[in-house]
Design a protein around this motif. Structure first.
Motif: not given
Lengths: 1019, 156
Positions: A235-236, A238-239, B47-49, B77-78
């Motif tokens: 997730n990170l 991706y960000l 990923c969760n998105f 998103e986080l």
């Protein structure tokens, strides 16, 4: 109650609303009941109900309990989103909520502020200090422990504030300076390894890159991004990619630091990560790496999961191909893939602009010929293969190109092409629209006996088709194939460049329409309006009064046929003229050009729309033709090989080729320093980009102009004097607003003198002359107002406002009312001792159409001089305020390029002019307008005649025309430049002024109500 | 701003839906179908998105339940993941070791908690204690004069 509303969609708004109202009316002393009512109110809520409930919610802002206040603020926020104008008047209450002693209420009010600041950052700069203070306290842990989330103080609040601050600090050094410290603090505090702190960090990074840059913060932000991108948490990662995409627009070098990670992400099993990486690559594309990047994108497209991504990505590939294509072959092959992958879901302007590009060509004839020839060759070979899976819109493109250009090809004679097309016609999948395109192409191609024979055969098949368009085409084919002379005349070869004139307003129908109206026909209403009215009839009417005035007016018919206004209005009523004109010049390409000035245009134009037919599969991959192209020959194939590392390095070198060389900082959009010829062709397309010619006279020229004008046209002077008089009359407060500048107040006086007495004209000249020599004498004084172009002196103008400064350049601007035109004047003064070179000024605006007025363009500004740029403005999309964004780029003496952004805002009222009509004309126009707004305004009381007084106030301040006052009702009319009317009907009702506005332009009534409100409140 | 929140099981059964903007029934059905298909098809360790049209879909699995939240594109998103997490915590606090069955049988409480936490698509109250207190208070109200509430339900 609440449970019900959240579980079931209410079927009957009326009974519900009554119940809510009752519930609120009860003024329940039970807090929970009030809470519930407010919760329900802020759920999905119909716009029409707001006026009924608004006062009750407002009242709750003063409730002693903080939870009630908070909910009331959130309800108002919801109202603001649905109907901003209705809560316009409670802005100061929002401010009170912001200062509420309870942090919860303050947090709630930030939602509203975020929204408002996003729309208009200028208006709230004064709050920057407060927001910074709040954030400091939050970060410092001053809030009650209730607000902590996993021991991080109020993360939601922090993120809200960071967002607000980034809007405030954008392109504004002074505000940004206030923010730096707290940003640093936030970065420092947010160093725990939790998701929520990462969320805050991400927001900080975005803020740092949005506001005016500061080096040590940028370093820290870059480090942060690095941590994100390298993090094992997906997730990170991706960000991190997302942040990188955002940052890269300003600092392309960041991409180089992380190139290996980017390459890894490109092969990531998760499609979402892959997609984000492509987005990043899209931003760093240039002429050197376009081949590799496009290849990656197409590869992704082959197994793309959903239509939305496909449409988006296909559009991007097409854009890149048009901008940066290295050669013809690559371009055509890439577009082939785009068409076959994108299929019929893609946006219709992709094939349109492709065909446009082919037909308009570039600078050199030889290049054009090669491009077209290559297209023909590649299409013929495509058609010789498997054609069943080609999408319809691709077939249409193919048949148009073959019809138009296959004569260029030596290898393929016409009969082969004809046969191929015939084969297409016989396919089951081919839609009838595509068949039309094919028949058109055949019409252009049928020559010689063999051709005629095929043509006859085909036309016989389709001449009895049920589809009328198809039948029409078949008829044409039959006749034209027999008569070659006629064919030459109708379809001349290579005539694609002649612009076709289109009367998009269908004004040739005006006479018919007005005739029909005079004969008693009802005015035409477009379908959406009819539906709206139907819907309205069903909705509960909260309006305190009915259709009193308009109905009485509807009985008047058009009596005055001679005056031009009602006639042009009546064409507006037909729903076409105005509808088209207020979306000025948008997408004529997408529209089928069926009718032209000379009647039916039965040419290739029927072609421009795509038929919805399924079936998309890749046909041709563009990866084959790199051999001939030395600079890209090392492009690796994307398939995995035994030496992954070297492979990756190679890929990296080709992907990031040329990125580092783009050192110029490009804040908006993609870096655009390589100006490819294809891009130029794209720019020419109407409605895509505004022309950027900037023009102006340097000071010496301005002086010449001034003299010249004075000598030559006393006519102009008298005209301008007259118009200046007129504008002065129209706006009595002008002198007050204008009083700061002596030169201006002086000039109209002398103008007037000159026009009145022929002798004093000479005096005027002398005056002007001496004034000028004084100007030249004191060159160091660069007061912009003295550089105002002569023909605009004496007209009503706004004060000259500073826009921005960049090194030694100072930008300032003002707007001038010149009759029916609104002129924006930008002054660039150079206060340094050296010359500033290569100045370019680009203006654009979503709401305004900006056209450059002056014709000579100034490239360089000498030291201590002022350059003046003139633009004429017209409203495209009305808003309460309208804004022009501009970019100034120039070269410093040292040779480094610089860009600077600025924006100039002016109220919509600057574009409002009185509309002089009679009550009868008003009546007919009223009925024809579809967009309306009703609102209650305060009545200003001067003691005796409140209505007359209020209306006169509005008339004077907003330049409206007061048509008539009858008893307790009054009607006013105005128009938005150039010619978009808005009518206003006012009535005194219960001590307030109920106004009802109508206009053919959707946004106009809303904005005008807002300005009326402002005027009355100021009073 | 948030657009909608869906809860569904691993089998794709919808357990809770909350829409923050007006959407037609047909559109809702389509969205629910799309969401369950997309989210259930995700590989583990991705990923969760997700991107869906112009929205961002944030999803997370808790035991057998998928929480799926749609936010606008420029949102964080986080932070959205944390919103989901906080909602789960709130449910957990109220029900005490919450499970799918709690939400099936006491769906109105789940909606209740959500309404206290999020209002009109924005986070309203993040404190577990305060949300809990107001839910307990409204529970009391419901028990106090159940006769009147019964009436309302009849009219609804």
């Amino acid at each position: 109650m609440k449970r019900l509303s959240s579980t079931f969609m209410p079927s009957n708004w009326l009974s519900r609303a009554q119940r809510w109202r009752k519930e609120l009316d009860l003024q329940s002393t039970n807090l929970i009941e009030v809470c519930m009512a407010l919760t329900v109110v802020s759920q999905i809520f119909p716009k029409e109900m707001i006026p009924a409930i608004l006062p009750l919610v407002e009242e709750k802002l003063n409730h002693p309990k903080e939870i009630i206040r908070r909910k009331a603020v959130l309800a108002l926020y919801k109202f603001y989103l649905i109907a901003p104008n209705q809560v316009q008047h409670i802005h100061n209450k929002f401010r009170k909520a912001l200062c509420d002693k309870d942090p919860g209420v303050m947090t709630a009010s930030l939602h509203i502020y975020l929204q408002m600041i996003q729309e208009n950052p200028e208006g709230y700069k004064d709050l920057t200090g407060s927001f910074v203070n709040i954030l400091k306290q939050v970060v410092g842990g001053k809030l009650p422990i209730d607000f902590n989330y996993h021991s991080v103080p109020a993360p939601w609040l922090q993120i809200h504030l960071l967002r607000i601050l980034s809007f405030l600090g954008k392109n504004d050094l002074r505000t940004s300076e206030l923010i730096y410290e707290v940003l640093d603090e936030s970065l420092r505090r947010a160093e725990m390894n939790r998701n929520i702190t990462y969320a805050i960090l991400y927001e900080c990074v975005k803020c740092i890159y949005t506001i005016h840059p500061k080096s040590n913060l940028l370093e820290k932000a870059a480090k942060c991004i690095g941590n994100f991108v390298l993090s094992p948490d997906i997730n990170l990662k991706y960000l991190g990619l997302k942040a990188l995409t955002y940052v890269i627009q300003q600092d392309p070098k960041m991409a180089l630091q992380h190139q290996m990670t980017i390459i890894e992400c490109l092969d990531h099993p998760d499609l979402i990560i892959k997609r984000e990486t492509l987005e990043l690559l899209f931003r760093i594309t240039n002429a050197q790496n376009v081949v590799v990047i496009v290849e990656k994108m197409l590869e992704f497209l082959q197994n793309s999961p959903d239509d939305y991504t496909t449409i988006d990505l296909v559009g991007k590939v097409a854009e890149l191909a048009e901008k940066y294509a290295p050669d013809n072959e690559w371009f055509i092959e890439t577009m082939n893939t785009v068409f076959s992958l994108g299929g019929d879901t893609m946006q219709p302007d992709i094939p349109n602009s492709f065909l446009k590009l082919l037909s308009e060509g570039f600078d050199s004839v030889e290049e054009d010929r090669k491009l077209r020839l290559f297209a023909v060759d590649s299409y013929v070979s495509l058609l010789q293969g498997e054609t069943r899976k080609l999408p319809q819109c691709f077939l249409q493109v193919i048949s148009w190109v073959l019809g138009e250009y296959s004569h260029l090809s030596e290898d393929h004679n016409r009969s082969t092409v004809l046969r191929l097309l015939e084969k297409l016609l016989d396919m089951k999948q081919t839609s009838s629209e595509t068949k039309c395109w094919i028949l058109m192409a055949m019409t252009k191609l049928c020559e010689g006996t063999a051709g005629v024979c095929v043509a006859q055969q085909v036309s016989e098949t389709y001449i009895s088709s049920m589809d009328t368009v198809l039948r029409q085409r078949a008829q044409e084919l039959q006749h034209l194939s027999q008569d070659s002379e006629l064919r030459e005349e109708v379809l001349p070869r290579d005539s694609g460049l002649d612009p076709m004139e289109i009367d998009s307003s269908l004004s040739f129908l005006d006479e018919f329409v007005s005739g029909a109206l005079a004969a008693g026909a009802a005015p035409y209403k477009p379908p959406h309006q009819r539906q709206e009215e139907l819907a309205e009839a069903k909705v509960l009417s909260l309006e305190p009064y009915g259709l009193a005035l308009p109905i009485s007016m509807s009985s008047c018919s058009i009596t005055d046929r001679h005056s031009p206004t009602p006639l042009s209005m009546s064409s507006g009523l037909s729903g076409d003229s105005t509808d088209v004109s207020h979306r000025a010049g948008l997408k004529l390409d997408g529209v089928q050009r069926v009718w032209g000035r000379d009647g039916y245009l039965a040419k290739k134009e029927s072609v421009e729309e795509a038929a919805p037919v399924q079936g998309l599969t890749p046909v041709h991959s563009p990866s084959l033709q790199n051999e001939g192209d030395g600079s890209h020959s090392q492009t690796p194939t994307p398939t995995p090989t035994p030496e992954p590392d070297r492979e990756k390095e190679q890929l990296a070198s080709s992907l990031f080729f040329g990125v580092s060389s783009q050192s110029s900082v490009c804040l908006m959009g993609k870096p655009d320093s390589t100006f490819n010829r294809r891009r130029k062709a794209k720019v020419q397309a109407p409605g895509v980009t505004e022309q950027l010619s900037s023009s102006v006279a340097p000071v010496s020229n301005a002086v010449d102009n001034l003299l010249c004008n004075n000598l030559q046209d006393s006519n102009i002077n008298s005209v301008s004097a007259a118009s200046s008089k007129q504008t002065c009359e129209l706006s009595p407060r002008v002198p007050a607003a204008n009083g700061t500048c002596n030169t201006d107040c002086g000039l109209p006086e002398s103008d007037r003198k000159r026009s009145n007495l022929s002798i004093s004209r000479d005096n005027g000249l002398v005056d002007a002359d001496s004034a000028l020599s004084e100007d030249q004498g004191s060159r160091s004084d660069l007061c912009p107002s003295s550089y105002l172009p002569a023909e605009l002196c004496g007209l009503y103008r706004s004060e000259i406002a500073p826009l921005c400064t960049a090194h030694s350049l100072e930008l300032s601007a003002c707007h001038v009312h010149q009759g029916d035109d609104m002129i924006l004047i930008i002054f660039i003064s150079n206060s340094s001792d050296s010359q500033v070179l290569q100045i370019r000024l680009d203006l654009k605006s979503e709401q305004l159409k900006v056209t450059c007025v002056s014709d000579s363009s100034v490239e360089n500004i000498k030291s201590h001089t002022v350059a003046v740029y003139q633009y004429s403005l017209a409203v495209k999309r009305p808003g309460v305020d309208v804004e022009v964004d501009g970019t100034l780029s120039f070269l410093l003496p040292a040779g480094t390029p610089q860009t600077k952004h600025f924006s100039y805002k002016l109220p919509l009222t600057a574009f409002i002019r009185p509309l002089l009509i009679s009550t009868e004309e008003y009546g007919t126009m009223w009925l024809g307008f579809s967009h309306e707004v009703k609102q209650n305004l305060t009545l200003v009381d001067d003691g005796c005649e409140p209505l007359t007084f209020t209306l006169n106030l509005l008339k004077n301040r907003l330049q409206l025309h007061l048509v008539e006052i009858i008893g307790l009702e009054g009607i006013l009319a105005c128009r938005l430049l150039q010619n978009q009317p808005c009518l206003m009907h006012c009535r005194v009702h219960a001590g307030a002024l109920a106004v009802w506005l109508r206009s053919p332009v959707p946004e106009l009534p809303d904005c005008l109500v807002y300005h009326c409100q402002r005027v009355l409140q100021e009073k | 701003m948030m657009r909608f929140l869906l809860l569904f099981s691993r089998q794709g059964k919808l357990r809770l839906q909350k829409w923050f903007t007006p959407i037609s029934e047909r559109e809702k059905k389509k969205i629910i179908r799309d969401m369950t298909n997309m989210v259930l098809a995700r590989q583990p360790r991705s990923c969760n998105f997700l991107d869906w049209k112009d929205l961002k879909i944030i999803y997370k699995r808790y035991a057998s339940l998928y929480f799926c939240l749609a936010i606008e594109n420029q949102e964080n998103e986080l932070l959205a993941l944390e919103i989901i997490h906080r909602y789960v915590e709130l449910l957990d606090k109220y029900f005490g070791n919450v499970c799918e069955l709690d939400i099936i049988f006491n769906f109105e409480k789940a909606y209740f908690i959500l309404d206290e936490f999020i209002i009109g698509g924005e986070v309203q109250e993040t404190s577990k204690q305060i949300v809990n207190r107001s839910i307990e208070a409204s529970d009391m109200l419901q028990e106090d004069d159940s006769s009147e509430w019964y009436e309302v339900e009849l009219f609804g």
